[in-house]
Design a protein around this motif. Sequence first.
Motif, short mmCIF file in Angstrom:
data_model
loop_
_atom_site.label_atom_id
_atom_site.label_comp_id
_atom_site.label_asym_id
_atom_site.label_seq_id
_atom_site.Cartn_x
_atom_site.Cartn_y
_atom_site.Cartn_z
N ASP A 9 8.68 -7.70 -21.93
CA ASP A 9 9.10 -5.90 -22.23
C ASP A 9 10.17 -5.57 -21.59
N ASP A 67 9.39 -7.86 -26.97
CA ASP A 67 10.17 -6.42 -26.63
C ASP A 67 11.49 -6.41 -25.99
N ASN A 99 6.49 -6.09 -30.86
CA ASN A 99 6.47 -5.13 -32.00
C ASN A 99 7.81 -4.04 -32.12
N HIS A 100 8.50 -3.91 -30.84
CA HIS A 100 9.72 -3.14 -30.85
C HIS A 100 10.89 -3.97 -31.29
N HIS A 189 3.17 -12.01 -27.65
CA HIS A 189 3.37 -10.56 -27.26
C HIS A 189 2.16 -9.88 -27.12
N HIS A 225 3.37 -6.64 -23.70
CA HIS A 225 2.97 -5.52 -24.53
C HIS A 225 2.15 -4.49 -23.92
FE LIG Z 1 4.93 -4.30 -27.54
#
Ligand SMILES: [Fe+2]
Length: 308
Positions: A9, A67, A99-100, A189, A225
Motif C-alpha cells: 500500500d 496499491d 484495487n487502487h 493484495h 489492503h
Molecule cells: Fe487496497
Amino acid sequence: MFHLAHISDIHLSPLPALTLRELVSKRITGYVNWRSNRKGSMTGSTLDVLVADMKAQAPDHIAVTGDLVNLALDEELETAQRWLKTLGDPANVSVVPGNHDAYVPGALKKARRLWEPWMRGDLEAAENLPVEFPYLRIRGDVALIGVSSARATAPFMATGDIRERQAAKLGALLAETGKLGLFRVIMIHHPPVRGAAPTHKRLLGIGLFQRTVHKQGAELVLHGHTHLATQYNINGPDWQIPVICVPSASQGFDGNHKPPSAFNLFSIARTNAGWSCTMVERGIVDEQLTIRTLREHELTTGAVVTPA
Ligand SMILES: [Fe+2]
Ligand SMILES: [Fe+2]
C-alpha cells in the motif's frame, strides 16, 4: 538463509492535477477521499525513510503487495514505474497489483504493461511472454507466487476477486513447488480471510482460495489492503499457514487510526525438522520518522519433518 522483505500500500503521493474528464469517473469519490483522509498523512518522506531502512537490512527479495497508486491516473502509473526502478532490480522485487492500481476500467492493463518486469514469472521472463497471474518466481529455497485480486469496481467499492482460472493455476503452482520442497509464499493484495476487511472492501472467492491452499499447502501468505499489522492463520494440509498484512508504507505518524508505516522482514531457512521462519517488524515510532524494531517472533509453518 533467505531474507524476504514485505511492504504494501505504497499510495505514492502527491496526486497529479486531474483533468475534468478524469474527475468525471469513479475518480471523483476517490479524489474526495484522498483529500480528506490521505493528503498530509501519507507522505513521500515517510516512504523514503522506510525504504532506506528496509534496504539497509539487505533483503534478498522485496514483495510489494499492491496499491502503488491512488486513482490509477496515467501519470501516477508512470511515477510508480520510476519508483519501482529505484526500489530494486526487477529480478529481486515482486509486485502484485491492488484495487487502487485498477481504479477504473483499463487502468490495470496499463499498470501491467508499465510494471511488467516486476510482475513477470520466471517462465514468462525467459520466453519473453506477457504477465500472467498467478506468476511463479523461484529464488533459492523460496517460491514466490503472485496472485492478482485487483479489478475495477463501482464507486465506494474496493472489493477484489480470485476466480476459478487463477485458483486452478495457483493450485497447480503450489503442487509443483511443493514437490520441489520449496518454501511457498503467496502474494495477494486483498486478505483471503473472512472478516479481515469490511464487506465493501472484501475479497470475493475467499472459500476458493482457502480450499486451494488447504489442499496443496503453502508456507506463508502476504497481503495488504487493510493497512493494518495483522496475522491470521488458515488451514494447510496439516499445518496452519500464517496470513500476514503490513501497514501502508506511506502512513505517517500522525494519530491516524491506521498504524504508521512499517515493513516486515522474514528470514527463512531449511532445518532438519522442516522450516524456520523468523519475522521482524520494523516501523516508524515518532514524528521524527525514527524507525525501530517493533516485534520479532518465530512463525510456525510448513509440514514437520520427522527424521526416518
Ligand atoms: Fe487496497
Ligand atoms: Fe491501500
